[in-house]
Scaffold this motif. Structure first.
Motif, mmCIF file in Angstrom:
data_model
loop_
_atom_site.group_PDB
_atom_site.id
_atom_site.type_symbol
_atom_site.label_atom_id
_atom_site.label_comp_id
_atom_site.label_asym_id
_atom_site.label_seq_id
_atom_site.Cartn_x
_atom_site.Cartn_y
_atom_site.Cartn_z
ATOM 1 N N PRO A 1 38.394 18.928 64.073
ATOM 2 C CA PRO A 1 37.144 18.162 64.286
ATOM 3 C C PRO A 1 36.273 18.157 63.031
ATOM 4 C CG PRO A 1 36.927 20.325 65.252
ATOM 5 C CD PRO A 1 38.323 20.263 64.693
ATOM 6 N N ALA A 2 36.798 17.598 61.966
ATOM 7 C CA ALA A 2 36.163 17.701 60.651
ATOM 8 C C ALA A 2 34.777 17.056 60.611
ATOM 9 C CB ALA A 2 37.065 17.077 59.592
ATOM 10 N N MET A 3 34.629 15.889 61.240
ATOM 11 C CA MET A 3 33.347 15.201 61.212
ATOM 12 C C MET A 3 32.267 16.042 61.897
ATOM 13 S SD MET A 3 31.685 12.380 60.268
ATOM 14 C CE MET A 3 32.818 10.961 60.183
ATOM 15 N N SER A 4 32.564 16.527 63.089
ATOM 16 C CA SER A 4 31.593 17.333 63.825
ATOM 17 C C SER A 4 31.235 18.597 63.057
ATOM 18 C CB SER A 4 32.146 17.708 65.207
ATOM 19 O OG SER A 4 32.247 16.564 66.035
ATOM 20 N N LEU A 5 32.236 19.310 62.584
ATOM 21 C CA LEU A 5 31.984 20.546 61.851
ATOM 22 C C LEU A 5 31.176 20.288 60.588
ATOM 23 C CD1 LEU A 5 32.466 23.600 61.634
ATOM 24 C CD2 LEU A 5 34.549 23.075 60.338
ATOM 25 N N GLY A 6 31.532 19.228 59.868
ATOM 26 C CA GLY A 6 30.816 18.905 58.642
ATOM 27 C C GLY A 6 29.362 18.569 58.891
ATOM 28 N N THR B 1 23.497 20.537 58.427
ATOM 29 C CA THR B 1 22.130 20.760 58.895
ATOM 30 C C THR B 1 21.503 21.973 58.220
ATOM 31 O OG1 THR B 1 22.749 22.206 60.748
ATOM 32 C CG2 THR B 1 22.718 19.814 61.164
ATOM 33 N N GLY B 2 22.335 22.887 57.726
ATOM 34 C CA GLY B 2 21.825 24.095 57.090
ATOM 35 C C GLY B 2 21.345 25.158 58.057
ATOM 36 N N ILE B 3 21.700 25.035 59.335
ATOM 37 C CA ILE B 3 21.273 26.044 60.309
ATOM 38 C C ILE B 3 21.920 27.393 59.995
ATOM 39 C CG2 ILE B 3 20.825 24.405 62.177
ATOM 40 C CD1 ILE B 3 23.543 25.228 63.388
ATOM 41 N N ARG C 1 38.601 21.859 70.195
ATOM 42 C CA ARG C 1 38.847 22.927 69.228
ATOM 43 C C ARG C 1 37.658 23.173 68.302
ATOM 44 N NH1 ARG C 1 45.259 23.227 67.821
ATOM 45 N NH2 ARG C 1 45.955 22.997 69.980
ATOM 46 N N LEU C 2 36.560 22.463 68.523
ATOM 47 C CA LEU C 2 35.391 22.681 67.682
ATOM 48 C C LEU C 2 34.933 24.128 67.747
ATOM 49 C CD1 LEU C 2 33.150 21.658 65.809
ATOM 50 C CD2 LEU C 2 31.873 20.961 67.863
#
Length: 203
Positions: free
Chosen positions: A26-31, A36-38, A53-54
């Motif tokens: 899930p590259a887009m979601s993870l990226g 966001t820098g949280i 799998r995120l």
């Protein structure tokens, strides 16, 4: 339609590797979450992420306060089996998002492919109300839906396609749109699906 019954049947009859929305990475979601820098200790909730799998990737990247909500206990059971002992590091929530009452505030709300299934305006209003109650000011929201021109059905159900104006109208002025990303998702059956990812911040 009984939403919970539908999704329990989906995950009882199919492997998570076979459903059209499956992503090995899930590259887009993870990226987007990382961008966001949280903090690694930030409270993250993945809505509809039962078998996704995120959560695996979030844990492997050091995030320590992850919740996963899904309407299907079967979907969550698949994740439990996959993660093994690491499943104990996650707060698992079985609930319908339109009835969800968060026990605490979250710093980041992630939803890939839940919101677009809410074809009833009242359900969308409940979703947004529950999300708003679960988030503090300054919290991030990442919602991915089918884009305009993408599929009009999924898993035998009607969906709603979105663009920036439509999603902003649903979420309201309390949410500021920061970024938009498009993704061409290839399903396990080798079909193309146009997704759009929206990154909001709660004002």
């Amino acid at each position: 339609m009984d939403r919970q019954k539908h999704w329990e049947q989906v995950y009882s009859n199919k492997s998570p590797l076979e459903v059209s929305w499956f992503q090995a990475d899930p590259a887009m979601s993870l990226g987007l979450i990382q961008s966001t820098g949280i903090e690694k200790t930030a409270a993250i909730i993945d809505v509809g992420g039962g078998a996704s799998r995120l959560v695996d990737f979030l844990l492997s990247h050091g995030f320590t306060n992850v919740s996963v909500l899904d309407i299907s206990s079967q979907a969550i059971e698949h994740a439990h089996t996959r993660l093994g002992e690491k499943a104990t590091e996650v707060d698992w929530l079985v609930d319908d998002i339109t009835a969800f009452n968060a026990a605490h505030k979250y710093d980041l709300w992630h939803d890939r492919a839940v919101f677009h299934f809410l074809t009833d305006a009242n359900d969308r209003q409940k979703y947004v109300a529950n999300m708003t109650a679960a988030l503090a000011k300054g919290s991030h929201v990442i919602i991915a839906t089918f884009a305009i021109g993408g599929p009009d059905k999924c898993s035998g159900l009607e969906i709603v396609q979105y663009d920036e104006a439509k999603i902003q109208n649903e979420l309201g002025t309390e949410y500021k749109l920061l970024d938009v990303h498009h993704e061409l998702h290839i399903t396990p059956a080798n079909k193309e699906q146009q997704f759009i990812y929206f990154h909001f911040i709660k004002q």
